[in-house]
Design a protein around this motif. Structure first.
Motif, PDB file in Angstrom:
ATOM      1  N   LEU A 157      -6.048   1.387   3.292  1.00  0.00           N
ATOM      2  CA  LEU A 157      -5.707   0.061   2.764  1.00  0.00           C
ATOM      3  C   LEU A 157      -4.226  -0.255   2.915  1.00  0.00           C
ATOM      4  O   LEU A 157      -3.856  -1.355   3.342  1.00  0.00           O
ATOM      5  CB  LEU A 157      -6.109  -0.024   1.285  1.00  0.00           C
ATOM      6  N   LEU A 158      -3.361   0.710   2.576  1.00  0.00           N
ATOM      7  CA  LEU A 158      -1.934   0.426   2.461  1.00  0.00           C
ATOM      8  C   LEU A 158      -1.059   1.188   3.445  1.00  0.00           C
ATOM      9  O   LEU A 158       0.140   0.917   3.543  1.00  0.00           O
ATOM     10  CB  LEU A 158      -1.458   0.725   1.033  1.00  0.00           C
TER      11      LEU A 158
ATOM     12  N   ARG B  70       2.514   2.522   2.618  1.00  0.00           N
ATOM     13  CA  ARG B  70       2.911   1.886   1.352  1.00  0.00           C
ATOM     14  C   ARG B  70       2.161   2.471   0.145  1.00  0.00           C
ATOM     15  O   ARG B  70       2.135   1.875  -0.922  1.00  0.00           O
ATOM     16  CB  ARG B  70       2.704   0.374   1.440  1.00  0.00           C
TER      17      ARG B  70
ATOM     18  N   ALA C 140       1.760   2.964  -5.313  1.00  0.00           N
ATOM     19  CA  ALA C 140       1.338   2.011  -4.285  1.00  0.00           C
ATOM     20  C   ALA C 140       2.269   0.811  -4.287  1.00  0.00           C
ATOM     21  O   ALA C 140       2.757   0.395  -5.341  1.00  0.00           O
ATOM     22  CB  ALA C 140      -0.100   1.569  -4.539  1.00  0.00           C
TER      23      ALA C 140
ATOM     24  N   PRO D 197       1.740  -2.737  -2.902  1.00  0.00           N
ATOM     25  CA  PRO D 197       0.977  -3.800  -2.252  1.00  0.00           C
ATOM     26  C   PRO D 197       1.867  -4.985  -1.891  1.00  0.00           C
ATOM     27  O   PRO D 197       2.946  -5.179  -2.477  1.00  0.00           O
ATOM     28  CB  PRO D 197      -0.058  -4.187  -3.313  1.00  0.00           C
TER      29      PRO D 197
ATOM     30  N   THR E 221       0.107  -8.178  -1.123  1.00  0.00           N
ATOM     31  CA  THR E 221      -0.694  -9.385  -1.346  1.00  0.00           C
ATOM     32  C   THR E 221      -1.634  -9.173  -2.531  1.00  0.00           C
ATOM     33  O   THR E 221      -1.936  -8.040  -2.914  1.00  0.00           O
ATOM     34  CB  THR E 221      -1.555  -9.719  -0.114  1.00  0.00           C
TER      35      THR E 221
ATOM     36  N   GLU F 180      -4.754  -9.765  -2.370  1.00  0.00           N
ATOM     37  CA  GLU F 180      -5.956  -9.145  -1.814  1.00  0.00           C
ATOM     38  C   GLU F 180      -5.831  -7.625  -1.805  1.00  0.00           C
ATOM     39  O   GLU F 180      -6.796  -6.903  -2.092  1.00  0.00           O
ATOM     40  CB  GLU F 180      -6.211  -9.673  -0.404  1.00  0.00           C
ATOM     41  N   GLU F 181      -4.651  -7.127  -1.504  1.00  0.00           N
ATOM     42  CA  GLU F 181      -4.443  -5.686  -1.520  1.00  0.00           C
ATOM     43  C   GLU F 181      -4.525  -5.130  -2.940  1.00  0.00           C
ATOM     44  O   GLU F 181      -5.093  -4.053  -3.166  1.00  0.00           O
ATOM     45  CB  GLU F 181      -3.101  -5.326  -0.892  1.00  0.00           C
TER      46      GLU F 181
ATOM     47  N   ALA G 244      -8.241  -5.023  -3.874  1.00  0.00           N
ATOM     48  CA  ALA G 244      -8.949  -3.926  -3.204  1.00  0.00           C
ATOM     49  C   ALA G 244      -8.555  -2.576  -3.808  1.00  0.00           C
ATOM     50  O   ALA G 244      -9.408  -1.695  -3.998  1.00  0.00           O
ATOM     51  CB  ALA G 244      -8.639  -3.956  -1.714  1.00  0.00           C
ATOM     52  N   LEU G 245      -7.265  -2.413  -4.126  1.00  0.00           N
ATOM     53  CA  LEU G 245      -6.794  -1.167  -4.742  1.00  0.00           C
ATOM     54  C   LEU G 245      -7.463  -0.943  -6.095  1.00  0.00           C
ATOM     55  O   LEU G 245      -7.924   0.163  -6.409  1.00  0.00           O
ATOM     56  CB  LEU G 245      -5.269  -1.222  -4.882  1.00  0.00           C
TER      57      LEU G 245
ATOM     58  N   THR H 158      -0.451 -11.200 -10.554  1.00  0.00           N
ATOM     59  CA  THR H 158      -0.032 -11.269  -9.152  1.00  0.00           C
ATOM     60  C   THR H 158       0.650 -12.593  -8.791  1.00  0.00           C
ATOM     61  O   THR H 158       1.159 -12.733  -7.683  1.00  0.00           O
ATOM     62  CB  THR H 158      -1.232 -11.054  -8.218  1.00  0.00           C
TER      63      THR H 158
END
Length: 455
Positions: free
Chosen positions: A13-14, A17, A44, A46, A48, A50-51, A54-55, A204
């Protein structure tokens, strides 16, 4: 399961990062206060929403804790990781998304700091007023319901956050509030997340209320023979409806540090630090009225600072007070605590706290936002002495007892985190159980910043 079980998915995913490096984990396991380090299993970064979503879904599926991280300036251990897990550092989500000058609002990402935001706003004639002293991230400020030196005029984060985008414990993304100035449409979800310390969701995006930069600003310091005289001057000023932008109190011990560390040249007695915003004529009238009230209560040694550079120097003193006080006694750490009481009981609370510290031989300079009844004590101790730490923690507990006895609260702006979790039942009673029920409904897996606010 733990982070190890989902590590391949996190890396997919990252990429680079997300890290388990000891140095990065260590940098996200401490606090500004006295708590021992509590490191996450991974960190982590992120970029966005979205990230983030998902995380959180990955962590929820594996039962892995998720802790939000802004600038790391919290004082009650809010961002530490007592159960391990993944710390989500929002430093890459630090942009201003839009500014509406007509509506006096800005949409921003949570990682932007208050100073960065105001630098972006400088050309617009607008500014974001909440000023907790530290250059905190606005996401973290919302999470702790921060306030600070300007709250007496402009309010706290509760008053200046209009809408949010939040990632919930199951990864869903919701929006709360709107850009409208008021609403009667259902529960106030924005207010629910502001002050939740990341236990209900990860913020966010924020829509913030802005204010016009004042045409004229003036500031001053003045000394008082006693704490009571200073506080009574504040109380009368507020009762007279004089619109102060800031009104701060520092005791004689804090002034001694100012003089020693910065050559401030202030008489070593309690002082008020004040600031007025408005038109030139309004500021002049407000300052004159305050001067008369202060003189009636024994205020003297007025030093006015109309020049911007002089004002910056004055408030830099106040904002750097914590570090200056700790540095004045090398090798010490501090339990930094705050309480808030009704303004009519403020003088009583400050005097009682000072008397208690003197009786116990504890060094604890007192300073605070007297305009809203909130004050702070920096309780210093030798970290090599367990006895000293227990003595200052006991002093902090007595401050809590005092606040509740006077009809106040255990914290005006530092929040609960780990440090004041044990006092929530006393202040809220069955209301604390309601908070726990909300947490259970929104985060049944208890993955969001566990161990904070609710049992």
């Amino acid at each position: 399961m733990g982070v190890e079980a989902i590590w391949p998915e996190l890396v997919a995913l990252l990429g680079d990062r997300v890290t388990r490096a000891e140095a990065e984990r260590g940098a996200h396991g401490g606090s500004e206060s006295y708590f021992e380090p509590m490191l996450p299993d991974a960190v982590a970064y992120p970029a966005t929403t979205e990230e983030v979503s998902a995380l959180v879904k990955l962590c929820a599926g594996a039962g892995v804790p998720v802790i939000g991280w802004g600038a790391g300036t919290s004082l009650e251990g809010q961002a530490q990781a007592p159960s391990g897990g993944v710390t989500v550092d929002f430093r890459h989500m630090n942009r201003v998304l839009s500014i509406s000058q007509g509506d006096l609002t800005a949409r921003v990402q949570p990682g932007i700091t208050r100073e960065e935001l105001n630098e972006e706003l400088r050309a617009t004639g607008l500014f974001f007023p909440v000023d907790p002293g530290a250059n905190a991230s606005v996401g973290g400020m919302a999470g702790t319901r921060a306030s600070g030196t300007t709250a007496v005029r402009y309010g706290t984060m509760r008053d200046n956050v209009m809408a949010l985008e939040v990632v919930l414990a199951d990864g869903r993304v919701i929006r709360t509030g709107s850009q409208a100035r008021k609403s009667a449409a259902g529960y106030d979800l924005t207010g629910l997340f502001v002050g939740s310390e990341g236990t209900l969701g990860l913020i966010t995006e924020l829509t913030l209320r802005l204010h016009g930069q004042p045409e004229a600003v003036t500031a001053a310091v003045c000394g008082f023979d006693t704490i009571r005289d200073a506080v009574q001057a504040v109380t009368e000023t507020i009762q007279m409806g004089i619109p102060m932008a800031r009104i701060e109190f520092v005791d004689h011990a804090t002034v001694e540090v100012f003089n020693a560390q910065s050559g401030a040249g202030m008489a070593e007695m309690p002082h008020l630090m004040v600031e007025f915003h408005g038109s030139p004529s309004a500021v002049e009238e407000q300052a004159r009225s305050f001067g008369e009230i202060a003189a009636d209560h024994g205020g003297h040694g007025f030093v006015w600072a109309a020049d911007a550079q002089e004002r910056r120097a004055l408030w830099t003193l106040r904002h750097n007070a914590y570090w200056a006080i700790v540095a004045a006694r090398p090798g010490t750490r501090a339990v930094v605590t705050d309480i808030c009481v009704p303004i009519s009981r403020l003088a009583e609370a400050v005097e009682a706290t000072q008397a208690d510290l003197e009786a116990k031989g504890i060094r604890g300079p007192i300073l605070g936002h007297v305009g809203d009844g909130n004050f702070h004590v920096i309780l210093q101790f030798d970290p090599s002495s367990p006895t000293e730490l227990e003595e200052v923690k006991a002093a902090s507990h007595r401050m809590v007892d005092l606040a509740l006895r006077l009809g106040g609260t255990v914290t005006g702006e530092h929040g609960i985190g780990i440090g004041k979790l044990g006092f929530m039942d006393r202040e809220h009673g069955d209301g604390w159980a309601v908070m726990a029920a909300i947490k259970q409904a929104m985060d049944p897996g208890r993955i969001l910043n566990p161990g904070k606010i609710v049992p």
